[in-house]
Each structure stands twice: as structure tokens, then as C-alpha cells.
Design a protein around this motif. Structure first.
Motif, mmCIF file in Angstrom:
data_model
loop_
_atom_site.group_PDB
_atom_site.id
_atom_site.type_symbol
_atom_site.label_atom_id
_atom_site.label_comp_id
_atom_site.label_asym_id
_atom_site.label_seq_id
_atom_site.Cartn_x
_atom_site.Cartn_y
_atom_site.Cartn_z
ATOM 1 N N UNK A 103 102.646 4.916 68.491
ATOM 2 C CA UNK A 103 103.431 4.301 69.563
ATOM 3 C C UNK A 103 104.474 5.276 70.097
ATOM 4 N N UNK A 104 104.621 5.335 71.398
ATOM 5 C CA UNK A 104 105.631 6.194 72.009
ATOM 6 C C UNK A 104 105.245 7.649 72.099
ATOM 7 N N UNK A 105 103.998 7.968 71.744
ATOM 8 C CA UNK A 105 103.593 9.366 71.702
ATOM 9 C C UNK A 105 102.669 9.725 72.863
ATOM 10 N N UNK A 106 102.085 10.914 72.808
ATOM 11 C CA UNK A 106 101.324 11.517 73.901
ATOM 12 C C UNK A 106 100.161 10.654 74.399
ATOM 13 N N UNK A 107 100.100 10.454 75.722
ATOM 14 C CA UNK A 107 99.031 9.649 76.328
ATOM 15 C C UNK A 107 97.677 10.334 76.180
ATOM 16 N N UNK A 122 110.289 -2.786 74.323
ATOM 17 C CA UNK A 122 109.994 -1.388 74.667
ATOM 18 C C UNK A 122 108.562 -1.024 74.299
ATOM 19 N N UNK A 123 108.138 -1.473 73.109
ATOM 20 C CA UNK A 123 106.781 -1.173 72.653
ATOM 21 C C UNK A 123 105.748 -1.840 73.561
ATOM 22 N N UNK A 124 105.997 -3.077 73.909
ATOM 23 C CA UNK A 124 105.057 -3.805 74.774
ATOM 24 C C UNK A 124 104.916 -3.106 76.127
ATOM 25 N N UNK A 125 106.030 -2.689 76.697
ATOM 26 C CA UNK A 125 106.001 -1.981 77.983
ATOM 27 C C UNK A 125 105.232 -0.671 77.849
ATOM 28 N N UNK A 126 105.482 0.062 76.757
ATOM 29 C CA UNK A 126 104.800 1.340 76.526
ATOM 30 C C UNK A 126 103.289 1.160 76.505
ATOM 31 N N UNK A 127 102.808 0.164 75.754
ATOM 32 C CA UNK A 127 101.364 -0.035 75.629
ATOM 33 C C UNK A 127 100.733 -0.496 76.935
ATOM 34 N N UNK A 128 101.455 -1.302 77.693
ATOM 35 C CA UNK A 128 100.945 -1.737 79.003
ATOM 36 C C UNK A 128 100.822 -0.555 79.948
ATOM 37 N N UNK A 129 101.826 0.320 79.934
ATOM 38 C CA UNK A 129 101.780 1.514 80.782
ATOM 39 C C UNK A 129 100.656 2.444 80.352
ATOM 40 N N UNK A 130 100.457 2.581 79.041
ATOM 41 C CA UNK A 130 99.391 3.441 78.534
ATOM 42 C C UNK A 130 98.024 2.924 78.974
ATOM 43 N N UNK A 131 97.810 1.623 78.859
ATOM 44 C CA UNK A 131 96.542 1.033 79.298
ATOM 45 C C UNK A 131 96.289 1.333 80.767
ATOM 46 N N UNK A 132 97.321 1.228 81.586
ATOM 47 C CA UNK A 132 97.188 1.507 83.019
ATOM 48 C C UNK A 132 96.852 2.972 83.260
ATOM 49 N N UNK A 133 97.540 3.867 82.536
ATOM 50 C CA UNK A 133 97.312 5.311 82.716
ATOM 51 C C UNK A 133 95.884 5.701 82.348
ATOM 52 N N UNK A 134 95.372 5.151 81.268
ATOM 53 C CA UNK A 134 94.074 5.572 80.762
ATOM 54 C C UNK A 134 92.903 4.930 81.498
ATOM 55 N N UNK A 135 93.176 3.949 82.358
ATOM 56 C CA UNK A 135 92.101 3.363 83.158
ATOM 57 C C UNK A 135 91.501 4.396 84.101
ATOM 58 N N UNK A 136 92.310 5.376 84.473
ATOM 59 C CA UNK A 136 91.840 6.425 85.376
ATOM 60 C C UNK A 136 91.219 7.604 84.661
ATOM 61 N N UNK A 137 90.982 7.474 83.359
ATOM 62 C CA UNK A 137 90.415 8.565 82.581
ATOM 63 C C UNK A 137 91.482 9.387 81.889
ATOM 64 N N UNK A 138 91.156 10.633 81.573
ATOM 65 C CA UNK A 138 92.090 11.491 80.847
ATOM 66 C C UNK A 138 93.331 11.765 81.692
#
Length: 272
Positions: A41-45, A230-246
Motif C-alpha cells: 500500500x502506498x508504493x509504486x504503481x 487514505x488507503x481507500x483513496x490510494x487503492x481507488x486511484x491505483x485501479x484507475x491508473x492501471x486500467x490504462x495498462x502499465x
């Protein structure tokens, strides 16, 4: 010439076996490989992206690193072993086996220590250890260390962290240094708390229990409940970022922390 057993090599192979057993235990189920790891959690996408694909690790931990990590595991097991002893002791007492329990120890000191241990259970209802959490809506999976259900009704979450003297000094020395954004351990705990709340209906307190591997000093650090959000927001943002691939390499996101690349299992693949 006399042949001398190579204990270092034996231990290195043992560590490899233990690591493989851990992977087999926790990640052999193909359906579970898609989940992000709560411990990151909180680490590199980009690291999350690699960990949820079939990409092979390009940087395997060397023998020294594996020994250091194993020491942390041993400390975890030792502390959790003390809690399991308390659980077993309470179970025997509640099953009306007190007389048998007392008579099973000839050493009167052990009887005294047992009684002292049981006093802790005056405020503890139940202890839960090493339980899996799955947050389907966030695509996250992990294992919390310890949860205490208190007689007051409160549910308290603890995570055990073993660290060296230098980071311990930075956190708890005479002139402690702020985390400077390096709060991934608190984010990890906040993630577990989301799972605990889901399991128990509440989570009333979070704590990091630090063990100094060099001096055996220990310190308890309360973590603000805002880290659940904070953790919930982080994971939601990560899911959004990774939808577009790497995701691209962007400081503060990939990597999120300056030192991450030095310890990443995908460093060479990522940077080449």
C-alpha cells in the motif's frame, strides 16, 4: 583434505524452500494473483502492475537480504507464539482445567507467570492472528498480523514491524525525523483496517509494533484512523491508473518513494 559442512549454503537453500512454500501457500490459487498486495500500500504503481501480470522477477533477493527478511519472519512468529500461548492458556482455564493446568507444571515460577499472563485476558475477549482479508471492490488482498477483540467491545488492529537501529532511531530517537511521505506502513495498516471493519463491523484503533532487530528494543506507535480513508483513496486511484495498462515513470507515483527502486524485484525490467 577434510570436508567442512557449508552451513551458509544449507541455510540459503532452506530460505529458498521457505520462500517457495510461502508463495505456494498464499499465491498458488490463480484466481488470487490478480489482487493487489495490501503489504505494498502506498508504493509504486508500476510495481503493482508487474505483480498482477505474468512478468517474471528480474531482481531476486541475494542471500544476505533473504537472511534479513527471514529474521523479521522469526520475530513475527515469536511474538505471535506468545499470543498463541495466551490463547491456549485461557482456553484451558475456561474449560475448567485449571487444576490440571496448575499440576502440569512442577516449576512454581511457570505457574506464577501463567497467572500473570492470564491477567491480560481480563480486558481481552478474543485474539485473531494471520487472517486473510479480501477487498473485492478495491481488488486488494492481504493478511493482517493481530486483531484484539476487547471486552469493552473495541476492535484493535496491530501490525508487527522489525527494523534496524538506524530507522528505529529516526522514528524514536531524541530528534525523531518525520516520515516525509514515507508512510506506506501506515497505509498498509489502514488497508488491513478496511478488511477488519468488514469482518468485525468496526475497527477502533490501529498500532504499529516496532521491534529493533539490533537491540531488541520495542515501541508501540498509534496510527490515526484517517489512514483507512487514505488507503481507500490510494487503492481507488491505483485501479484507475492501471486500467490504462502499465503506468509511466512519474516521481511520487512510480516510484512513490525515492528508495523503492533499490529493493524492487522488477528493477531491471522496469528501467531497461
Amino acid at each position: 583434505m577434510r570436508e567442512i559442512p557449508d552451513i551458509t549454503n544449507i541455510y540459503s537453500n532452506f530460505l529458498n524452500i521457505k520462500n517457495e512454500q510461502n508463495v505456494e501457500e498464499r499465491y498458488s490459487d490463480e484466481s488470487k494473483k490478480k489482487y493487489f498486495h495490501a503489504s505494498s500500500a502506498g508504493m509504486c504503481a508500476r510495481k503493482h502492475w508487474y505483480m498482477t501480470t505474468d512478468e517474471e522477477k528480474s531482481n531476486i533477493a541475494d542471500d544476505k537480504s533473504q537472511r534479513i527478511m527471514r529474521l523479521g519472519t522469526v520475530i513475527h512468529e515469536e511474538i505471535q507464539g506468545s499470543l498463541q500461548y495466551l490463547i491456549d492458556l485461557k482456553e484451558k482455564e475456561s474449560n475448567k482445567e485449571k487444576e490440571t493446568l496448575d499440576n502440569s507444571f512442577i516449576n512454581t515460577n511457570i505457574k506464577t507467570y501463567n497467572k500473570a499472563l492470564l491477567k491480560h485476558y481480563n480486558s481481552i475477549e478474543k485474539i485473531h492472528m494471520e487472517k486473510e482479508i479480501v477487498l473485492e471492490d478495491l481488488n486488494v488482498r492481504g493478511f493482517y498480523d493481530v486483531v484484539f477483540e476487547m471486552t469493552s467491545g473495541e476492535v484493535l488492529l496491530f501490525d508487527i514491524k522489525s527494523i534496524g537501529s538506524y530507522p528505529y532511531k529516526l522514528k524514536f530517537g531524541r530528534n525523531p525525523k518525520p516520515d516525509d511521505g514515507n508512510d506506506h506502513q501506515a497505509m498498509q495498516l489502514g488497508t488491513y483496517a478496511l478488511g477488519v471493519e468488514k469482518e468485525f463491523g468496526r475497527c477502533d484503533g490501529m498500532f504499529l509494533y516496532y521491534y529493533n532487530k539490533d537491540t531488541s528494543m520495542v515501541k508501540l506507535k498509534p496510527i490515526g484512523m484517517n489512514y483507512m480513508t487514505k488507503a481507500e483513496i490510494y487503492w481507488k486511484q491505483l485501479n484507475t491508473r492501471l486500467k490504462g495498462g502499465q503506468p509511466p515513470i512519474v516521481d511520487g507515483i512510480s516510484p512513490a518513494l525515492k528508495w523503492e527502486c533499490n529493493y524492487c524485484s522488477f528493477k531491471d525490467t522496469c528501467l531497461n
